[in-house]
Design an enzyme around this catalytic site. Structure first.
Site, PDB file in Angstrom:
ATOM      1  N   LYS A  13      13.096  11.956  -1.114  1.00 53.82           N
ATOM      2  CA  LYS A  13      12.183  11.641  -2.216  1.00 53.82           C
ATOM      3  C   LYS A  13      10.718  11.865  -1.835  1.00 53.82           C
ATOM      4  O   LYS A  13       9.930  12.281  -2.673  1.00 53.82           O
ATOM      5  CB  LYS A  13      12.422  10.231  -2.761  1.00 53.82           C
ATOM      6  N   ARG A  88      10.131  -1.922  -4.726  1.00 54.16           N
ATOM      7  CA  ARG A  88      11.322  -2.056  -3.880  1.00 54.16           C
ATOM      8  C   ARG A  88      12.052  -3.352  -4.157  1.00 54.16           C
ATOM      9  O   ARG A  88      13.134  -3.576  -3.610  1.00 54.16           O
ATOM     10  CB  ARG A  88      10.892  -2.060  -2.412  1.00 54.16           C
ATOM     11  N   ARG A 127      15.821  12.807  11.603  1.00 51.39           N
ATOM     12  CA  ARG A 127      14.354  12.776  11.473  1.00 51.39           C
ATOM     13  C   ARG A 127      13.734  11.936  12.591  1.00 51.39           C
ATOM     14  O   ARG A 127      12.674  12.279  13.118  1.00 51.39           O
ATOM     15  CB  ARG A 127      13.953  12.203  10.114  1.00 51.39           C
ATOM     16  N   ARG A 133       9.252   8.890  14.853  1.00 55.62           N
ATOM     17  CA  ARG A 133       8.569   7.784  14.189  1.00 55.62           C
ATOM     18  C   ARG A 133       8.857   6.481  14.921  1.00 55.62           C
ATOM     19  O   ARG A 133      10.015   6.140  15.147  1.00 55.62           O
ATOM     20  CB  ARG A 133       9.074   7.644  12.751  1.00 55.62           C
ATOM     21  N   ARG A 144      17.059  -1.336   6.945  1.00 55.88           N
ATOM     22  CA  ARG A 144      16.404  -0.803   5.742  1.00 55.88           C
ATOM     23  C   ARG A 144      17.431  -0.398   4.686  1.00 55.88           C
ATOM     24  O   ARG A 144      17.226  -0.607   3.501  1.00 55.88           O
ATOM     25  CB  ARG A 144      15.544   0.415   6.080  1.00 55.88           C
TER      26      ARG A 144
HETATM   27  P1  AMP Z   1       9.076   3.847   3.781  1.00 56.49           P
HETATM   28  O1  AMP Z   1       8.282   4.873   4.497  1.00 56.49           O
HETATM   29  O2  AMP Z   1       8.879   3.867   2.296  1.00 56.49           O
HETATM   30  O3  AMP Z   1      10.528   3.868   4.143  1.00 56.49           O
HETATM   31  O4  AMP Z   1       8.515   2.423   4.240  1.00 56.49           O
HETATM   32  C1  AMP Z   1       8.503   2.026   5.595  1.00 56.49           C
HETATM   33  C2  AMP Z   1       8.406   0.504   5.695  1.00 56.49           C
HETATM   34  O5  AMP Z   1       7.209   0.037   5.037  1.00 56.49           O
HETATM   35  C3  AMP Z   1       9.517  -0.263   5.013  1.00 56.49           C
HETATM   36  O6  AMP Z   1      10.671  -0.376   5.825  1.00 56.49           O
HETATM   37  C4  AMP Z   1       8.859  -1.616   4.754  1.00 56.49           C
HETATM   38  O7  AMP Z   1       8.775  -2.386   5.923  1.00 56.49           O
HETATM   39  C5  AMP Z   1       7.448  -1.194   4.378  1.00 56.49           C
HETATM   40  N1  AMP Z   1       7.319  -0.962   2.914  1.00 56.49           N
HETATM   41  C6  AMP Z   1       7.083   0.216   2.284  1.00 56.49           C
HETATM   42  N2  AMP Z   1       7.016   0.059   0.957  1.00 56.49           N
HETATM   43  C7  AMP Z   1       7.240  -1.256   0.719  1.00 56.49           C
HETATM   44  C8  AMP Z   1       7.319  -2.058  -0.453  1.00 56.49           C
HETATM   45  N3  AMP Z   1       7.168  -1.523  -1.687  1.00 56.49           N
HETATM   46  N4  AMP Z   1       7.555  -3.385  -0.312  1.00 56.49           N
HETATM   47  C9  AMP Z   1       7.700  -3.946   0.901  1.00 56.49           C
HETATM   48  N5  AMP Z   1       7.641  -3.259   2.049  1.00 56.49           N
HETATM   49  C10 AMP Z   1       7.429  -1.919   1.976  1.00 56.49           C
END
Ligand code: AMP
Length: 194
Positions: A13, A88, A127, A133, A144
């Site tokens: 995405k 989320r 990845r 990362r 996650r």
């Molecule tokens: P992502 O890159 O979108 O997978 O986000 C990485 C991490 O950031 C997630 O595992 C959460 O710890 C935090 N995070 C990102 N977006 C949110 C959100 N909308 N609400 C809460 N935590 C978030």
């Protein structure tokens, strides 16, 4: 155009959201990217969210909602945005609805990247090796995905009920998914002018 991309990590995405944002000259607003940048810069926000990101848990709703409220009110988002990684949780989805209603805007489409856990996990592990990362440990990846099913999936049903959900086959190649999205957005444009 106000778009939202929804799906598990590894669904592609982010890649598609960036491309759509570039094509339409609107910002790609990704909460994960904003949090990771804050961690790298060592800001107050960064210090607060660093252990949360490392564990795979979610950053508290109030903090995340305040961040998005500010970001979407920036001038560059006046003509639209592609939201990625937010909402989320149901509380975040409700807050977003309120925010958009307050400025008399709505979501044009919710692109839903549908993918099995097996493929999502395989892609994220790949990845993690390729990009290194820091927050992509095997434990955090599993956590996650579990949180995605518990807290984020209910949002899909909420958006399905609006009739604006666009389900995509996210197990296909980047080009194939991009074509599927273009087609859906074209139809949306035709609907808007009809
Ligand atoms: P992502 O890159 O979108 O997978 O986000 C990485 C991490 O950031 C997630 O595992 C959460 O710890 C935090 N995070 C990102 N977006 C949110 C959100 N909308 N609400 C809460 N935590 C978030």
């Amino acid at each position: 155009m106000n778009l939202l991309v929804l799906g598990p990590q590894g669904s592609g995405k982010g890649t598609q959201a960036k491309r759509i944002a570039d094509d339409h000259g609107i910002p790609h607003v990704a909460t994960g990217d904003i949090f990771r940048a804050a961690v790298e810069e060592g800001t107050e926000l960064g210090k607060r969210v660093e252990p949360i990101l490392a564990s795979g848990e979610l950053v508290p709703d109030d903090l995340t909602i305040a961040l998005i409220r500010e970001r979407l009110s920036a001038p560059d988002a006046a003509n639209g945005f592609v939201l990625d990684g937010f909402p989320r949780t149901l509380a975040q989805a409700e807050a977003l609805d309120e925010m958009l209603a307050g400025i008399e805007r709505g979501l044009d489409a919710i692109l839903f990247f549908d993918l099995s856990d097996a493929i999502a996990t395989e892609r994220i592990h790949r990845r993690a090796v390729e990009e290194g990362r820091a927050d992509d440990t095997p434990e955090a990846i599993a956590r996650r995905l579990a949180i995605y099913h518990e807290q984020t999936e209910p949002i899909v049903e909420r958006y399905r009920a609006t009739g604006k959900l666009v389900p995509l086959h996210a197990d296909r190649s980047i080009g194939e998914v991009a074509a599927e999205i273009s087609e859906a957005l074209e139809l949306l444009g035709e609907g808007a002018t009809a």
